[in-house]
Scaffold this motif. Structure first.
Motif, mmCIF file in Angstrom:
data_model
loop_
_atom_site.group_PDB
_atom_site.id
_atom_site.type_symbol
_atom_site.label_atom_id
_atom_site.label_comp_id
_atom_site.label_asym_id
_atom_site.label_seq_id
_atom_site.Cartn_x
_atom_site.Cartn_y
_atom_site.Cartn_z
ATOM 1 N N LEU A 141 0.844 -1.181 0.000
ATOM 2 C CA LEU A 141 0.000 0.000 0.000
ATOM 3 C C LEU A 141 0.885 1.237 0.000
ATOM 4 O O LEU A 141 1.838 1.325 0.791
ATOM 5 C CB LEU A 141 -0.916 0.016 1.224
ATOM 6 C CG LEU A 141 -1.969 -1.097 1.306
ATOM 7 C CD1 LEU A 141 -2.707 -1.028 2.638
ATOM 8 C CD2 LEU A 141 -2.957 -0.992 0.144
ATOM 9 N N GLY A 195 -2.517 5.029 0.669
ATOM 10 C CA GLY A 195 -3.447 3.906 0.690
ATOM 11 C C GLY A 195 -3.709 3.281 -0.665
ATOM 12 O O GLY A 195 -4.489 2.317 -0.752
ATOM 13 N N LEU A 230 -7.996 2.394 -3.609
ATOM 14 C CA LEU A 230 -7.541 2.535 -2.231
ATOM 15 C C LEU A 230 -7.940 1.308 -1.435
ATOM 16 O O LEU A 230 -9.024 0.753 -1.632
ATOM 17 C CB LEU A 230 -8.145 3.785 -1.596
ATOM 18 C CG LEU A 230 -7.768 5.116 -2.257
ATOM 19 C CD1 LEU A 230 -8.596 6.256 -1.652
ATOM 20 C CD2 LEU A 230 -6.288 5.404 -2.098
ATOM 21 N N GLU A 238 -7.001 -1.208 2.431
ATOM 22 C CA GLU A 238 -6.359 -1.355 3.724
ATOM 23 C C GLU A 238 -6.355 -2.834 4.078
ATOM 24 O O GLU A 238 -7.195 -3.611 3.599
ATOM 25 C CB GLU A 238 -7.080 -0.534 4.804
ATOM 26 C CG GLU A 238 -8.532 -0.906 5.011
ATOM 27 C CD GLU A 238 -9.250 0.030 5.964
ATOM 28 O OE1 GLU A 238 -8.756 1.153 6.177
ATOM 29 O OE2 GLU A 238 -10.296 -0.370 6.506
ATOM 30 N N ARG A 254 -11.445 0.311 -0.405
ATOM 31 C CA ARG A 254 -11.944 1.557 0.178
ATOM 32 C C ARG A 254 -12.488 2.523 -0.866
ATOM 33 O O ARG A 254 -13.038 3.565 -0.505
ATOM 34 C CB ARG A 254 -10.832 2.245 0.973
ATOM 35 C CG ARG A 254 -10.283 1.416 2.117
ATOM 36 C CD ARG A 254 -11.343 1.212 3.180
ATOM 37 N NE ARG A 254 -11.574 2.414 3.937
ATOM 38 C CZ ARG A 254 -12.763 2.846 4.351
ATOM 39 N NH1 ARG A 254 -13.834 2.171 4.045
ATOM 40 N NH2 ARG A 254 -12.881 3.939 5.046
#
Length: 240
Positions: A90, A94, A128, A130, A140
């Motif tokens: 990442l 992000g 994005l 996580e 995301r």
């Protein structure tokens, strides 16, 4: 033990909804989702009926999957664990970066061929994500849709849209960034089922959001539906 417990819970749901499973056929036991983000509500609905929901994440350039979840060990809302043979990291903002033999060696951009070696071999996905404590990847949203508040906080439109969709009377909603002086803020564009109090809907949605996520501007879309792509996705740039 966790896998055994998950399988027992799965079988219990199958038995509970056996009439539905019988009508659809016993060989039909899983939904496979790809191509677009699957809402947590949709995933939870089919799981509650005793069906496995398998999600993966990938792109055409990655031939094709980067991650995949296990049908009986899937973390709710995740797109699974990174597959073997994929290098993954990442970026500081992000963004999901990936490289490996599965990633295309180059791409066509502005009339020229650009090779991956110019980027250290990393593919910048524009998405994005996580990782949770168990190593599951959680999508995301698109990087280009991220809204950064004046205080430097990241606001993901998908989180705001989910909070509004959970309210009664909402047909659909998109959240787009708009300029307010020198700052950017989120604006909810609403499609309602009836002439419902839009302010009350937004207020209830805000109760489930953090202070920095609160929706302060909203409008009602004047047409019967949003302009959409051939696959049904709202045309965010046109709506904005």
């Amino acid at each position: 033990k966790l896998e055994t417990a998950a399988q027992q819970k799965f079988l219990h749901r199958v038995v509970t909804f056996r009439k539905l499973h019988r009508r659809l056929g016993w060989k039909f036991w899983a939904f496979i989702s790809g191509g677009a983000a699957l809402s947590s509500e949709t995933e939870g609905f089919f799981k509650s009926l005793g069906y496995a929901v398998v999600q993966g994440y990938g792109m055409t350039e990655t031939a094709s999957l980067i991650s995949l979840n296990h049908p009986f060990r899937a973390a709710q809302g995740s797109v699974g664990k990174i597959l073997p043979g994929r290098e993954f990291r990442l970026a500081s903002d992000g963004e999901i970066l990936v490289r490996g033999e599965n990633v295309s060696s180059g791409y066509f951009e502005k009339g020229t061929i650009r090779t991956r070696s110019e980027d250290g071999g990393w593919l910048c996905t524009g998405d994005l994500g996580e990782l949770d404590s168990d190593g599951n990847l959680r999508f995301r949203g698109r990087k280009k849709n991220l809204i950064v508040t004046p205080a430097g906080m990241n606001v993901y439109p998908e989180d705001l849209e989910a909070a509004i969709r959970a309210q009664p009377g909402v047909r659909d909603v998109v959240v787009v960034p708009i300029q307010s002086g020198s700052d950017t803020e989120a604006c909810a564009v609403l499609l309602l089922q009836t002439a419902t109090d839009a302010a009350a809907i937004v207020s209830r949605a805000n109760n489930s959001l953090s202070e920095y996520q609160r929706i302060r501007r909203f409008i009602l879309w004047p047409d019967d539906d949003f302009p959409r792509t051939p696959t049904g996705k709202p045309k965010l740039a046109l709506i904005a």
